[in-house]
Design a protein around this motif. Structure first.
Motif, mmCIF file in Angstrom:
data_model
loop_
_atom_site.group_PDB
_atom_site.id
_atom_site.type_symbol
_atom_site.label_atom_id
_atom_site.label_comp_id
_atom_site.label_asym_id
_atom_site.label_seq_id
_atom_site.Cartn_x
_atom_site.Cartn_y
_atom_site.Cartn_z
ATOM 1 N N ALA A 142 6.155 6.024 8.153
ATOM 2 C CA ALA A 142 5.817 6.630 9.432
ATOM 3 C C ALA A 142 6.301 5.760 10.597
ATOM 4 N N ARG A 143 6.191 6.298 11.792
ATOM 5 C CA ARG A 143 6.614 5.580 12.990
ATOM 6 C C ARG A 143 5.452 5.110 13.864
ATOM 7 N N THR A 144 4.237 5.488 13.500
ATOM 8 C CA THR A 144 3.073 5.048 14.266
ATOM 9 C C THR A 144 2.323 3.979 13.478
ATOM 10 N N PRO A 145 1.833 2.935 14.154
ATOM 11 C CA PRO A 145 1.164 1.833 13.441
ATOM 12 C C PRO A 145 -0.001 2.291 12.576
ATOM 13 N N GLY A 146 -0.785 3.240 13.073
ATOM 14 C CA GLY A 146 -1.934 3.698 12.301
ATOM 15 C C GLY A 146 -1.525 4.370 11.004
ATOM 16 N N LYS A 147 -0.511 5.214 11.061
ATOM 17 C CA LYS A 147 -0.065 5.902 9.856
ATOM 18 C C LYS A 147 0.594 4.930 8.887
ATOM 19 N N VAL A 148 1.316 3.919 9.417
ATOM 20 C CA VAL A 148 1.927 2.917 8.538
ATOM 21 C C VAL A 148 0.846 2.151 7.784
ATOM 22 N N ARG A 149 -0.227 1.776 8.476
ATOM 23 C CA ARG A 149 -1.337 1.087 7.798
ATOM 24 C C ARG A 149 -1.922 1.976 6.718
ATOM 25 N N PHE A 150 -2.111 3.239 7.020
ATOM 26 C CA PHE A 150 -2.623 4.208 6.046
ATOM 27 C C PHE A 150 -1.719 4.259 4.826
ATOM 28 N N GLN A 151 -0.403 4.294 5.042
ATOM 29 C CA GLN A 151 0.550 4.344 3.938
ATOM 30 C C GLN A 151 0.482 3.074 3.091
ATOM 31 N N ARG A 152 0.377 1.925 3.734
ATOM 32 C CA ARG A 152 0.318 0.672 2.982
ATOM 33 C C ARG A 152 -0.939 0.584 2.128
ATOM 34 N N TYR A 153 -2.050 1.046 2.646
ATOM 35 C CA TYR A 153 -3.267 1.088 1.834
ATOM 36 C C TYR A 153 -3.089 2.055 0.669
ATOM 37 N N ALA A 154 -2.488 3.208 0.949
ATOM 38 C CA ALA A 154 -2.278 4.203 -0.103
ATOM 39 C C ALA A 154 -1.390 3.659 -1.206
#
Length: 210
Positions: A142-154
């Motif tokens: 993703a391009r937004t910090p929040g979604k990137v964090r979500f992806q890394r946790y996933a």
């Protein structure tokens, strides 16, 4: 070994993908392949979901799939395809085909799950003729910090559930860094209501071998 066995995923994926097809996945695949021509190498062909979308200008498709159950389904789909399709075992990181022997390489929802995507991209570049096209349809970082964090946790658990798939890979950036020039690209969310889905950021594009 060319085989990579994921028996549970191989049974579930065609059913899951059928739902995606109705939600717009078929249109995405058609967009991916529109205008393709000549000899095509499709890597990670799965159960052959792309085969029906190849235009008549394609003279041959060599489809590589390492999962034996999916490969068997792809072979059946190849018999119904509108263009000649040959299905064979193989992995993206080590393609058993000649240098500069294809006009087009297709990566469709596969670079998320190969063990070494950068090496796979180097193989795509090797097998393409100069000026050949890499056509890609992938979910990406993703391009937004929040979604990137979500992806890394996933990604702590996602690969174990979905046959090695990673949702936080910057595949579009790796393509640019692997000797390709992007000619066209579209970023989008799929499904459109994908805020709670770590795999929703997608990209469809065409890149040319430098």
């Amino acid at each position: 070994m060319s085989d990579l066995s994921h028996p549970i995923f191989a049974r579930l994926y065609p059913r899951l993908d059928a739902g995606c097809a109705k939600a717009g996945g078929d249109a995405n695949r058609a967009e991916l392949l529109a205008g393709a021509s000549g000899r095509v190498l499709e890597v990670g062909a799965g159960y052959g979901a792309n085969f029906a979308h190849y235009p008549p200008e394609v003279t041959e498709v060599v489809a590589v799939e390492p999962e034996p159950r999916l490969r068997a389904r792809a072979a059946r789909a190849a018999a119904r395809a509108p263009v000649p399709v040959t299905v064979r075992p193989g992995r993206a990181e080590r393609l058993d085909v000649d240098d500069a022997s294809f006009d087009v390489a297709v990566a469709s929802l596969v670079l998320c799950s190969v063990r070494d995507p950068v090496r796979a991209l180097a193989e795509f570049r090797r097998v393409l003729k100069p000026g050949g096209e890499l056509r890609y349809y992938e979910h990406v970082r993703a391009r937004t910090p929040g979604k990137v964090r979500f992806q890394r946790y996933a990604d702590v658990v996602w690969p174990f559930l979905v046959a090695g798939c990673h949702v936080s890979r910057p595949t579009d950036e790796w393509i640019v860094g692997s000797g390709f020039t992007v000619r066209e690209e579209r970023r989008f969310e799929f499904p459109t209501s994908g805020r709670a889905n770590p795999a929703s950021p997608h990209v469809i594009g065409v890149a040319v071998r430098d």
